[in-house]
Design a protein around this motif. Structure first.
Motif, mmCIF file in Angstrom:
data_model
loop_
_atom_site.group_PDB
_atom_site.id
_atom_site.type_symbol
_atom_site.label_atom_id
_atom_site.label_comp_id
_atom_site.label_asym_id
_atom_site.label_seq_id
_atom_site.Cartn_x
_atom_site.Cartn_y
_atom_site.Cartn_z
ATOM 1 N N LYS A 179 32.795 51.971 54.012
ATOM 2 C CA LYS A 179 31.412 51.471 54.031
ATOM 3 C C LYS A 179 30.775 51.664 55.407
ATOM 4 N N GLU A 180 31.535 51.422 56.450
ATOM 5 C CA GLU A 180 30.991 51.612 57.799
ATOM 6 C C GLU A 180 30.614 53.062 58.044
ATOM 7 N N MET A 181 31.456 53.990 57.601
ATOM 8 C CA MET A 181 31.122 55.399 57.776
ATOM 9 C C MET A 181 29.949 55.791 56.886
ATOM 10 N N ALA A 182 29.880 55.219 55.683
ATOM 11 C CA ALA A 182 28.753 55.490 54.795
ATOM 12 C C ALA A 182 27.440 55.047 55.437
ATOM 13 N N ASP A 183 27.459 53.936 56.161
ATOM 14 C CA ASP A 183 26.258 53.468 56.872
ATOM 15 C C ASP A 183 25.772 54.531 57.850
ATOM 16 N N TYR A 184 26.707 55.114 58.583
ATOM 17 C CA TYR A 184 26.364 56.140 59.569
ATOM 18 C C TYR A 184 25.791 57.382 58.880
ATOM 19 N N ILE A 185 26.466 57.834 57.828
ATOM 20 C CA ILE A 185 26.037 59.045 57.127
ATOM 21 C C ILE A 185 24.676 58.828 56.472
ATOM 22 N N PHE A 186 24.450 57.651 55.925
ATOM 23 C CA PHE A 186 23.163 57.307 55.311
ATOM 24 C C PHE A 186 22.023 57.530 56.301
ATOM 25 N N ASN A 187 22.148 56.975 57.479
ATOM 26 C CA ASN A 187 21.098 57.112 58.491
ATOM 27 C C ASN A 187 20.967 58.543 58.991
ATOM 28 N N PHE A 188 22.109 59.222 59.161
ATOM 29 C CA PHE A 188 22.061 60.606 59.633
ATOM 30 C C PHE A 188 21.405 61.520 58.596
ATOM 31 N N ALA A 189 21.742 61.314 57.328
ATOM 32 C CA ALA A 189 21.173 62.158 56.276
ATOM 33 C C ALA A 189 19.656 62.013 56.208
ATOM 34 N N LEU A 190 19.167 60.808 56.435
ATOM 35 C CA LEU A 190 17.728 60.558 56.376
ATOM 36 C C LEU A 190 16.985 61.055 57.615
ATOM 37 N N ASN A 191 17.637 60.989 58.767
ATOM 38 C CA ASN A 191 16.913 61.233 60.027
ATOM 39 C C ASN A 191 17.486 62.319 60.930
ATOM 40 N N GLY A 192 18.738 62.720 60.699
ATOM 41 C CA GLY A 192 19.397 63.652 61.613
ATOM 42 C C GLY A 192 18.733 65.002 61.721
ATOM 43 N N ASN A 193 18.046 65.433 60.650
ATOM 44 C CA ASN A 193 17.400 66.741 60.676
ATOM 45 C C ASN A 193 16.182 66.781 61.595
ATOM 46 N N LYS A 194 15.722 65.618 62.050
ATOM 47 C CA LYS A 194 14.629 65.586 63.030
ATOM 48 C C LYS A 194 15.134 66.005 64.417
ATOM 49 N N PHE A 195 16.441 65.882 64.610
ATOM 50 C CA PHE A 195 17.021 66.118 65.936
ATOM 51 C C PHE A 195 17.988 67.302 65.970
ATOM 52 N N TYR A 196 18.569 67.644 64.810
ATOM 53 C CA TYR A 196 19.622 68.659 64.781
ATOM 54 C C TYR A 196 19.403 69.663 63.659
ATOM 55 N N ASN A 197 19.837 70.881 63.890
ATOM 56 C CA ASN A 197 19.956 71.883 62.836
ATOM 57 C C ASN A 197 21.033 72.872 63.249
ATOM 58 N N GLY A 198 21.946 73.134 62.328
ATOM 59 C CA GLY A 198 23.048 74.048 62.621
ATOM 60 C C GLY A 198 24.065 73.460 63.572
ATOM 61 N N LYS A 199 24.147 72.136 63.603
ATOM 62 C CA LYS A 199 25.033 71.463 64.562
ATOM 63 C C LYS A 199 26.215 70.799 63.863
ATOM 64 N N VAL A 200 27.261 70.600 64.648
ATOM 65 C CA VAL A 200 28.446 69.875 64.200
ATOM 66 C C VAL A 200 28.589 68.646 65.078
ATOM 67 N N LEU A 201 28.502 67.484 64.483
ATOM 68 C CA LEU A 201 28.652 66.244 65.232
ATOM 69 C C LEU A 201 30.042 65.670 64.968
ATOM 70 N N GLN A 202 30.751 65.399 66.026
ATOM 71 C CA GLN A 202 32.093 64.829 65.902
ATOM 72 C C GLN A 202 31.958 63.305 65.841
ATOM 73 N N VAL A 203 32.299 62.763 64.673
ATOM 74 C CA VAL A 203 32.145 61.324 64.433
ATOM 75 C C VAL A 203 33.530 60.723 64.383
ATOM 76 N N SER A 204 34.057 60.433 65.550
ATOM 77 C CA SER A 204 35.453 59.991 65.622
ATOM 78 C C SER A 204 35.657 59.121 66.850
ATOM 79 N N SER A 205 36.362 58.013 66.630
ATOM 80 C CA SER A 205 36.670 57.118 67.755
ATOM 81 C C SER A 205 38.170 56.977 67.955
#
Length: 226
Positions: free
Chosen positions: A197-223
């Motif tokens: 669920k925590e990762m889904a929260d992140y992906i939800f926001n990125f899917a809606l807004n990430g294309n305003k900031f990125y295209n053709g990019k790979v974001l490493q989502v790892s702690s």
């Protein structure tokens, strides 16, 4: 209200993500072989299709639904994945192929069938893995899985270039450890720092807004490692 297509929605991140989009007022087409978990939830904003994404004929169900119900697709999340955890010499050619069918070929096919419905501002998000990142730590037993996850990174980079004039964005999230059934297959007994669920929260926001900031990019989502 956006139109969202998500694969791999029967469990884990995809299951949580479909519900999150629906609860926030978006229309979701949820694709997985096992449709029961989301059908049981019976949310008015979620349409569940039982589809084997590794079968090109089965994918016609997706095409038919979009063609008959939606004028466009705003977001595609290629989330479905398949993992085999075996020493390299014990992975059969057929097992290697099955992993690639889900993790690479199906991503290409589903993206291809949604292309006619993607418009300026649409966002394609492909879920990869830290194991697919060049130079990242690699783990024995995951030769098929990690190499496939590397392949979709390159595919997304190429598609971002090919469709940049149409202003359709393609990005990849390379996830680290998330507490899912698939993680348990790869690393039995390992406790991940993040829930599905925590990762889904992140992906939800990125899917809606990430294309305003990125295209053709790979974001490493790892702690953590893994």
């Amino acid at each position: 209200m956006k139109n969202i297509v998500i694969t791999g929605t029967s469990r884990g991140i995809g299951f949580e993500l479909a519900q999150q989009f629906a609860e926030n007022g978006h229309r979701v087409l949820a694709i997985s072989r096992n449709s029961k978990p989301l059908k049981d939830i019976n949310h008015k904003n979620i349409t569940v299709l039982s589809v084997d994404i590794s079968n090109r004929k089965d994918l016609q169900k997706v095409t038919n639904f979009i063609k008959n119900n939606w004028p466009k697709v705003d977001i595609l999340v290629n989330n479905a994945g398949k993992l085999v955890n075996k020493p390299f010499t014990e992975i059969s050619s057929q097992e290697f192929l099955e992993v690639y069918k889900v993790n690479v070929f199906a991503v290409a096919e589903i993206t291809k069938l949604t292309i006619p419905y993607l418009q300026k501002g649409s966002h394609v998000v492909t879920i990869s893995s830290m194991g697919g990142i060049q130079g990242s730590m690699k783990f024995p037993g995951l030769a098929a899985y990690s190499s496939a996850k590397g392949a979709v990174i390159t595919l997304s980079e190429l598609l971002a270039e090919e469709y940049k004039e149409q202003q359709i964005a393609f990005n990849v999230l390379a996830l680290g450890a998330v507490q899912t059934e698939m993680l348990a297959e790869a690393f039995p007994g390992y406790q991940a720092p993040l829930s599905a669920k925590e990762m889904a929260d992140y992906i939800f926001n990125f899917a809606l807004n990430g294309n305003k900031f990125y295209n053709g990019k790979v974001l490493q989502v790892s702690s953590s490692t893994p």
